[in-house]
Design a protein around this motif. Structure first.
Motif, PDB file in Angstrom:
ATOM      1  N   VAL A 183       0.729  -0.854   0.318  1.00  0.00           N
ATOM      2  CA  VAL A 183      -0.303   0.232   0.246  1.00  0.00           C
ATOM      3  C   VAL A 183       0.949   1.144   0.117  1.00  0.00           C
ATOM      4  N   LEU A 184       1.208   2.158  -1.058  1.00  0.00           N
ATOM      5  CA  LEU A 184       1.687   2.961  -1.618  1.00  0.00           C
ATOM      6  C   LEU A 184       1.139   4.067  -1.049  1.00  0.00           C
ATOM      7  N   PRO A 185       1.815   5.164  -0.468  1.00  0.00           N
ATOM      8  CA  PRO A 185       1.170   7.013  -0.633  1.00  0.00           C
ATOM      9  C   PRO A 185       1.508   7.414  -1.806  1.00  0.00           C
ATOM     10  N   PRO A 186       0.875   8.394  -1.579  1.00  0.00           N
ATOM     11  CA  PRO A 186       0.254   8.908  -3.091  1.00  0.00           C
ATOM     12  C   PRO A 186       1.311   9.212  -4.029  1.00  0.00           C
ATOM     13  N   ALA A 187       2.249   9.796  -3.005  1.00  0.00           N
ATOM     14  CA  ALA A 187       3.317  10.871  -3.647  1.00  0.00           C
ATOM     15  C   ALA A 187       4.674   9.128  -4.607  1.00  0.00           C
ATOM     16  N   LEU A 188       4.455   8.446  -3.788  1.00  0.00           N
ATOM     17  CA  LEU A 188       4.762   7.383  -4.457  1.00  0.00           C
ATOM     18  C   LEU A 188       4.437   6.424  -5.367  1.00  0.00           C
ATOM     19  N   LEU A 189       3.258   6.855  -5.379  1.00  0.00           N
ATOM     20  CA  LEU A 189       2.599   5.938  -6.389  1.00  0.00           C
ATOM     21  C   LEU A 189       3.380   4.734  -7.739  1.00  0.00           C
TER      22      LEU A 189
END
Length: 474
Positions: free
Chosen positions: A326-332
């Protein structure tokens, strides 16, 4: 078989026609092997197709097709009015095949080996039915190249599962399906770390994760673990500018401790101040024996600095090779792009079948059955070790997970734990094998999932007896 015509000796060729397939494919393979192996030299005139067919008892058309394939390979050439010849220029004959180098041994299978699960007939029946349904009415998306994040039904089911059981509110678009936790670790390492970058690693900790980061060129910095989990203050002192911290906060591997709330908040505070990321490996949270699963670190992360890693290897079976991040939006975008470069996108039908298990309740029912079974296995191992070792082993009975830690008395000579393990004939990890910084008592990391109770009991008795024999006064 060898050539079988004795009446055409002048045409006899050193051929081996073996294996299955059509006559033409077998003949082509035999001629190709003879040419590349040097048994048919460059420039040799090959028999006419009719003569070779009679000699070998084949259809003439099969010989014609085999010759045409040799011409296409560039291993033969046709000369008008003269026939078919072995090509004048050939690659050198290959050297004899060398023995394949030995590879590191795979994970053990015996009692106390980590990472095993039980084959649950009810689950496997439900899973096979779900897979057959998916294949009987396939998603059109499976017949083209897909989303690097993987199956949308599985990502939706994972998001719902995490919201209900781990306190993580995430959009399915943040979930990336992986081939297990190791792939997720490698993707994150390649995306977030430059060669030589420092990252915090629990010490003792998970050796496979450390090797993954080292393979990516990163520099793991050992941070001590105590009864409250990772010592954040020690991490700040040793590597304040580290780019990432790898932690197992719900059930620290291998000690089994749970990271305190104070330490969790301190870790998140450091990540925010340092602009760093936290990798939360939540490898066995479903198997909690003292109440519902704990809220994940990602569930209290208001700054979106935590990457949450989960796996179905412990809950279903390792051969499935399905995990998720589950990735933070900034890393996706960055991690998804790295995934697309690595292997395009994960397989879909199996993931969709797992989604059906999650959405239909089969997964939750399986976890309840296995939780009861693994609790009994844990208690059996702990009680047998205590009795068989005469109290010499200090056994930490965990509230969660699929392994326990049995610690030896202090003051034993170096190598004593390895000698005890060998004498007992068990496949346990040594506590010292999970440490980067030497020191402290040694012990055994004992897996109890996926093993028959009788095998666990016998192994615990052997280990306890070996401990008593080793620690007995002279």
């Amino acid at each position: 078989m060898t050539t079988n015509s004795a009446k055409a000796a002048p045409l006899e060729l050193p051929l081996l026609l073996e294996g299955g397939g059509s006559q033409s494919s077998r003949l082509h393979a035999g001629l190709r092997a003879a040419i590349l192996g040097g048994r048919l030299p460059a420039g040799l005139r090959l028999p006419a197709s009719r003569a070779l067919a009679e000699q070998l008892g084949l259809r003439r058309n099969a010989v014609v097709v085999a010759y045409e394939q040799l011409l296409s390979d560039g291993l033969a050439e046709a000369r008008t009015g003269a026939g078919t010849f072995v090509a004048p220029h050939l690659p050198p004959a290959p050297a004899p095949a060398a023995p394949a180098p030995a590879l590191p041994a795979t994970a053990g299978q015996g009692a106390f080996a980590l990472g095993r699960t039980h084959p649950d007939p009810l689950l496997l029946n439900q899973f096979s039915r779900a897979l057959r349904r998916r294949l009987a009415a396939p998603d059109p998306a499976h017949f083209g190249y897909g989303d690097p994040r993987g199956s949308l039904p599985l990502r939706e089911a994972v998001a719902a599962h995490l919201a209900a059981t781990r306190g993580i509110a995430c959009d399915p678009g943040q979930v990336l399906v992986t081939s297990g936790t190791q792939q997720a670790l490698r993707l994150c390492a390649e995306t977030l770390l430059q060669p030589g970058d420092a990252l915090w690693m629990e010490d003792p900790g998970y050796p496979a994760a450390r090797r993954t980061f080292e393979a990516a060129g990163a520099r793991p910095v050992p941070v001590p673990v105590d009864a409250a989990g990772l010592d954040v203050a020690a991490g700040r002192q040793r590597a304040p500018a580290a780019r990432l911290a790898y932690v197992t906060p719900s059930h620290q591997f291998p000690t089994g401790v749970t990271m305190s709330m104070a330490r969790r908040l301190a870790l998140l505070d450091w990540a925010r101040q340092a602009g760093a990321w936290v990798l939360e490996d939540d490898y066995d949270s479903e198997f909690r024996y003292a109440g519902p699963p704990l809220t994940a670190l990602a569930g209290i992360d208001a700054e979106a600095r935590v990457i949450y890693l989960g796996t179905f290897s412990k809950t279903l079976f390792p051969g499935l090779r399905i995990g998720y991040a589950v990735l933070p939006p900034a890393l996706l975008p960055r991690v998804a792009a790295a995934r697309a470069v690595a292997d395009r996108f994960p397989p879909g039908p199996m993931a969709d079948a797992v989604a059906d298990l999650l959405a239909g309740g089969g997964f939750a029912a399986h976890i309840r059955r296995m939780r009861s079974r693994y609790r009994a296995a844990r208690d059996l191992v702990a009680a047998t070790l205590a009795q068989a070792s005469g109290g010499l082993l200090r056994v930490a009975v965990p509230d969660q997970g699929l392994h326990l830690l049995a610690t030896l008395p202090e003051g034993l000579p170096p190598g004593a734990a390895a000698e005890i393990r060998a004498a007992a004939g068990v496949e346990a990890w040594l506590l010292s094998e999970t440490r980067v910084t030497p020191g402290g008592p040694d012990g055994f990391v004992l897996g109890y999932s996926g093993h028959a109770p009788a095998a666990l009991k016998r192994a615990a008795e052997r280990l306890g007896a070996a401990v008593r024999a080793s620690c007995a006064p002279p």
